[in-house]
Design a protein around this motif. Structure first.
Motif, PDB file in Angstrom:
ATOM      1  N   GLY A  69      40.034  47.446  28.193  1.00 27.16           N
ATOM      2  CA  GLY A  69      38.733  46.893  28.650  1.00 27.16           C
ATOM      3  C   GLY A  69      37.430  47.759  28.389  1.00 27.16           C
ATOM      4  O   GLY A  69      37.405  48.258  27.433  1.00 27.16           O
ATOM      5  N   THR A  75      29.666  48.277  36.426  1.00 26.03           N
ATOM      6  CA  THR A  75      30.702  47.648  36.399  1.00 26.03           C
ATOM      7  C   THR A  75      31.543  47.613  35.402  1.00 26.03           C
ATOM      8  O   THR A  75      31.633  48.298  34.412  1.00 26.03           O
ATOM      9  CB  THR A  75      30.351  45.980  36.212  1.00 26.03           C
ATOM     10  OG1 THR A  75      29.616  45.949  34.902  1.00 26.03           O
ATOM     11  CG2 THR A  75      29.228  45.592  37.258  1.00 26.03           C
ATOM     12  N   SER A  77      35.728  45.962  33.411  1.00 22.08           N
ATOM     13  CA  SER A  77      36.803  45.134  33.351  1.00 22.08           C
ATOM     14  C   SER A  77      37.630  45.431  32.580  1.00 22.08           C
ATOM     15  O   SER A  77      37.641  46.216  31.477  1.00 22.08           O
ATOM     16  CB  SER A  77      36.164  43.618  32.914  1.00 22.08           C
ATOM     17  OG  SER A  77      35.692  43.861  31.648  1.00 22.08           O
ATOM     18  N   THR A  89      43.210  39.440  34.614  1.00 20.30           N
ATOM     19  CA  THR A  89      41.800  40.264  34.422  1.00 20.30           C
ATOM     20  C   THR A  89      41.238  40.890  35.593  1.00 20.30           C
ATOM     21  O   THR A  89      41.068  39.991  36.517  1.00 20.30           O
ATOM     22  CB  THR A  89      41.054  39.184  33.830  1.00 20.30           C
ATOM     23  OG1 THR A  89      41.501  38.625  32.427  1.00 20.30           O
ATOM     24  CG2 THR A  89      39.489  39.777  33.405  1.00 20.30           C
ATOM     25  N   SER A  91      38.048  42.519  37.314  1.00 22.04           N
ATOM     26  CA  SER A  91      36.694  42.828  37.203  1.00 22.04           C
ATOM     27  C   SER A  91      36.313  43.402  38.394  1.00 22.04           C
ATOM     28  O   SER A  91      36.654  43.122  39.265  1.00 22.04           O
ATOM     29  CB  SER A  91      36.131  41.428  36.974  1.00 22.04           C
ATOM     30  OG  SER A  91      36.286  40.842  36.011  1.00 22.04           O
ATOM     31  N   THR A  93      33.451  46.806  40.556  1.00 22.26           N
ATOM     32  CA  THR A  93      32.587  47.615  40.800  1.00 22.26           C
ATOM     33  C   THR A  93      32.822  49.137  40.925  1.00 22.26           C
ATOM     34  O   THR A  93      33.973  49.418  41.780  1.00 22.26           O
ATOM     35  CB  THR A  93      31.713  47.186  41.850  1.00 22.26           C
ATOM     36  OG1 THR A  93      31.121  45.716  41.498  1.00 22.26           O
ATOM     37  CG2 THR A  93      30.451  48.072  41.948  1.00 22.26           C
ATOM     38  N   GLY A 102      37.218  45.196  43.321  1.00 26.18           N
ATOM     39  CA  GLY A 102      36.890  43.849  42.539  1.00 26.18           C
ATOM     40  C   GLY A 102      37.748  42.857  42.807  1.00 26.18           C
ATOM     41  O   GLY A 102      38.486  42.745  43.816  1.00 26.18           O
TER      42      GLY A 102
END
Length: 120
Positions: A69, A75, A77, A89, A91, A93, A102
């Motif tokens: 990632g 941020t 991911s 996935t 994603s 903060t 997230g």
């Protein structure tokens, strides 16, 4: 006087922003994953080099999955492929040096939220 106060505020804001960006996610984490069917805890190991992430996600249900990632500012991911060829996935903060939060997408088959806490 107003100019001095404004300059001080700008300097403080820039300093705070620089501290936020400087967080390195490298380490061992505990993820609390909340789905519509309940909450589970997973172990996550992250290695960060620059803006790239690699690591493993381990849960009782999925076993150990490798992921890759990236981080961009506050941020991040990363994605892990399951043995069934689905891609999970994450994603999120960066809240602070020891906390992240997230969303998790289960390869288009639903989702969850997660909270991560860095292990000491």
């Amino acid at each position: 006087m107003v100019a001095v106060a404004t300059a001080s505020l700008i300097a403080a804001s820039a300093s705070a922003a620089a501290q936020r960006v400087a967080v390195d996610l490298t380490g061992h984490w505990s993820f609390e994953v909340v789905t519509e069917n309940g909450t589970g805890v997973s172990a996550v190991t992250i290695a960060q080099k620059g803006d790239s992430l690699t690591g493993t996600y381990t849960s009782g249900r999925m076993g150990t999955l490798s992921f890759t990632g990236m981080v961009k500012g506050q941020t991040f991911s990363f994605a892990a492929k399951t043995s069934g060829d689905a891609t999970f996935t994450f994603s999120g903060t960066i809240v602070d040096a020891d906390h992240i939060t997230g969303d998790l997408d289960f390869g288009g088959q639903g989702g969850a939220t997660f909270r991560g806490t860095r292990k000491p």
